[in-house]
Scaffold this motif. Structure first.
Motif, PDB file in Angstrom:
ATOM      1  N   MET A   1      27.330  24.022  56.664  1.00 34.41           N
ATOM      2  CA  MET A   1      27.402  22.309  57.274  1.00 34.41           C
ATOM      3  C   MET A   1      28.158  22.569  58.870  1.00 34.41           C
ATOM      4  O   MET A   1      27.955  21.604  59.563  1.00 34.41           O
TER       5      MET A   1
ATOM      6  N   VAL B   1      24.112  19.073  65.057  1.00 38.24           N
ATOM      7  CA  VAL B   1      23.656  17.078  65.752  1.00 38.24           C
ATOM      8  C   VAL B   1      24.220  16.463  67.145  1.00 38.24           C
ATOM      9  O   VAL B   1      24.238  16.017  66.876  1.00 38.24           O
TER      10      VAL B   1
ATOM     11  N   LEU C   1      22.072  21.227  50.618  1.00 40.11           N
ATOM     12  CA  LEU C   1      23.152  20.775  50.517  1.00 40.11           C
ATOM     13  C   LEU C   1      24.088  20.599  52.260  1.00 40.11           C
ATOM     14  O   LEU C   1      24.035  20.025  51.508  1.00 40.11           O
ATOM     15  N   ALA C   2      24.307  22.365  52.315  1.00 39.85           N
ATOM     16  CA  ALA C   2      25.441  21.962  52.921  1.00 39.85           C
ATOM     17  C   ALA C   2      24.461  21.615  54.577  1.00 39.85           C
ATOM     18  O   ALA C   2      25.270  20.455  54.935  1.00 39.85           O
ATOM     19  N   ILE C   3      22.992  21.462  54.753  1.00 40.58           N
ATOM     20  CA  ILE C   3      22.592  19.943  55.799  1.00 40.58           C
ATOM     21  C   ILE C   3      22.405  18.931  55.618  1.00 40.58           C
ATOM     22  O   ILE C   3      22.547  18.161  56.349  1.00 40.58           O
TER      23      ILE C   3
ATOM     24  N   LEU D   1      24.808  17.305  53.846  1.00 36.33           N
ATOM     25  CA  LEU D   1      26.174  16.977  54.065  1.00 36.33           C
ATOM     26  C   LEU D   1      26.240  16.990  55.470  1.00 36.33           C
ATOM     27  O   LEU D   1      27.184  15.738  56.106  1.00 36.33           O
ATOM     28  N   GLY D   2      25.753  17.972  56.040  1.00 36.56           N
ATOM     29  CA  GLY D   2      25.979  18.421  57.042  1.00 36.56           C
ATOM     30  C   GLY D   2      25.549  16.715  58.595  1.00 36.56           C
ATOM     31  O   GLY D   2      25.943  16.157  60.112  1.00 36.56           O
ATOM     32  N   LEU D   3      24.615  16.283  57.662  1.00 33.16           N
ATOM     33  CA  LEU D   3      23.914  15.580  57.817  1.00 33.16           C
ATOM     34  C   LEU D   3      24.408  13.876  58.024  1.00 33.16           C
ATOM     35  O   LEU D   3      24.347  13.148  58.932  1.00 33.16           O
TER      36      LEU D   3
ATOM     37  N   TRP E   1      27.618  14.061  57.839  1.00 34.75           N
ATOM     38  CA  TRP E   1      28.995  14.083  57.615  1.00 34.75           C
ATOM     39  C   TRP E   1      29.655  12.467  58.761  1.00 34.75           C
ATOM     40  O   TRP E   1      30.595  11.998  57.913  1.00 34.75           O
TER      41      TRP E   1
ATOM     42  N   VAL F   1      25.207  22.828  61.551  1.00 34.05           N
ATOM     43  CA  VAL F   1      24.288  21.471  61.190  1.00 34.05           C
ATOM     44  C   VAL F   1      25.396  20.648  61.533  1.00 34.05           C
ATOM     45  O   VAL F   1      24.861  20.065  62.775  1.00 34.05           O
ATOM     46  N   VAL F   2      26.525  20.519  61.909  1.00 41.11           N
ATOM     47  CA  VAL F   2      27.345  19.065  62.152  1.00 41.11           C
ATOM     48  C   VAL F   2      27.440  19.786  63.948  1.00 41.11           C
ATOM     49  O   VAL F   2      27.321  19.046  64.518  1.00 41.11           O
TER      50      VAL F   2
ATOM     51  N   ILE G   1      16.739  10.711  63.432  1.00 37.86           N
ATOM     52  CA  ILE G   1      17.189  11.957  62.420  1.00 37.86           C
ATOM     53  C   ILE G   1      17.575  10.699  60.932  1.00 37.86           C
ATOM     54  O   ILE G   1      17.498  12.170  60.345  1.00 37.86           O
TER      55      ILE G   1
END
Lengths: 146, 175
Positions: free
Chosen positions: A116, A123, B124-126, B128-130, B132, A119-120, B66
């Protein structure tokens, strides 16, 4: 009525994907192309090949199990002890909860947090790049004037 | 709706974490929990129907946005999750035997179950990251601000307004 229709569509799409996946993975040609064979399984074969290495490692790393697990699909060794090996000699996950599960959960959380964070960061970097190279309104006005 | 979304998402997240580690609960709970997760995920999809439809309809009109990446990741996540559910059912030791159906333990579905579970965790991680920014904002709104308000009212009576989460135009229907 609208909700029932939407629910039906979602369930139908999910079933369709499920049936498609089932048909695809039961196909011997696709199985052999992906290296998945029902006799052993690719992880099973991997376990067979590297069993000794993981058996040694499994004693040191609790979340990989504590050895003597059987690789998925029948390969010998503890390669996938994290899921298959429990260190009790039979390599199957038990019906009862295990105390090592908490360590596993910590591992899952850690993996999730790292992914995560990546990814954050990507972004945010993408947005920063976007802002940096976005032509400003003043420049646009100048271009129009020219 | 945002609070309902947030609570459902939180529930799915906690259930997914527990389901990802079968040693924590044992196999029967793992299997039934995963099945329940499948049902709640269907409700999650139902609540985001408008967003799915909006982005899906205009996917190629503005490709480099996005929301398109989110849509694509969510689609992959859905396929991975269905694979986990399907392979899990086919190697089930608790659910299907309960209905008198014997499952094949040494089939290809076992490695596939493991692989798709790992992929699901990645997606799932991606996912949640997207999302965030929305997660942080909603956490602030429904958890942090009420807590702060509770503490500050003990000291001085003040009125702290909950922040409104920013909503991009194309995602209005999602929140």
């Amino acid at each position: 009525m609208k909700t029932i229709f939407r629910l039906t569509v979602i369930v139908f799409v999910m079933l369709l994907i499920g049936i498609g996946l089932y048909a695809a993975f039961q196909n011997p040609t696709i199985q052999s192309q992906l290296g998945l064979t029902s006799a052993f399984g690719w992880r099973g074969r991997a376990a067979e090949g590297t069993g000794e290495l993981f058996l040694r490692e499994s004693g040191e790393q609790a979340w990989r199990g504590t050895g003597n697990g059987r690789g998925f699909g029948g390969g010998q060794g503890g390669a996938f002890g994290r899921r298959a090996g429990r260190g009790e000699g039979h390599g199957e996950l038990g019906n009862l909860p295990s105390s090592s599960g908490w360590l596993g959960l910590l591992g899952v959380l850690l993996r999730l947090a790292i992914l995560m964070a990546i990814v954050v960061a990507l972004v945010k970097f993408g947005r920063w790049i976007g802002r940096k190279f976005k032509p400003s309104e003043r420049m646009n006005a100048q271009n129009v004037a020219n | 709706m945002t609070l309902k979304n947030f609570l459902l998402d939180l529930l799915i997240f906690i259930a997914a974490l527990i389901a990802f580690e079968p040693r924590l609960t044992g196999i029967p709970v793992h299997e039934w929990l995963s099945l329940a997760l499948g049902i709640t995920l269907t409700v999650h999809l139902l609540w985001h129907w408008d967003w799915m439809l909006n982005v899906g309809k205009r996917y190629f009109k503005r490709l480099f946005h996005i929301s398109r990446l989110k849509f694509f990741v969510d689609l992959l996540f859905l396929v991975a999750f269905i694979t986990v559910l399907l392979s899990g059912l086919l190697i089930s030791r608790s659910i299907l035997p309960l209905f008198g159906i014997q499952t094949e333990h040494r089939s290809i579905w076992r490695p596939l179950h493991s692989l798709s579970a790992d992929l699901s965790l990645l997606f799932l991680a991606i996912h949640l990251g997207l999302n965030w920014d929305w997660i942080v904002c909603t956490l602030k709104r429904y958890l942090w601000t009420p807590l702060r308000r509770g503490f500050s009212s003990l000291l001085t009576p003040s009125n702290i307004e909950g922040e409104l989460c920013p909503q991009p135009v194309e995602e209005t229907n999602r929140r």
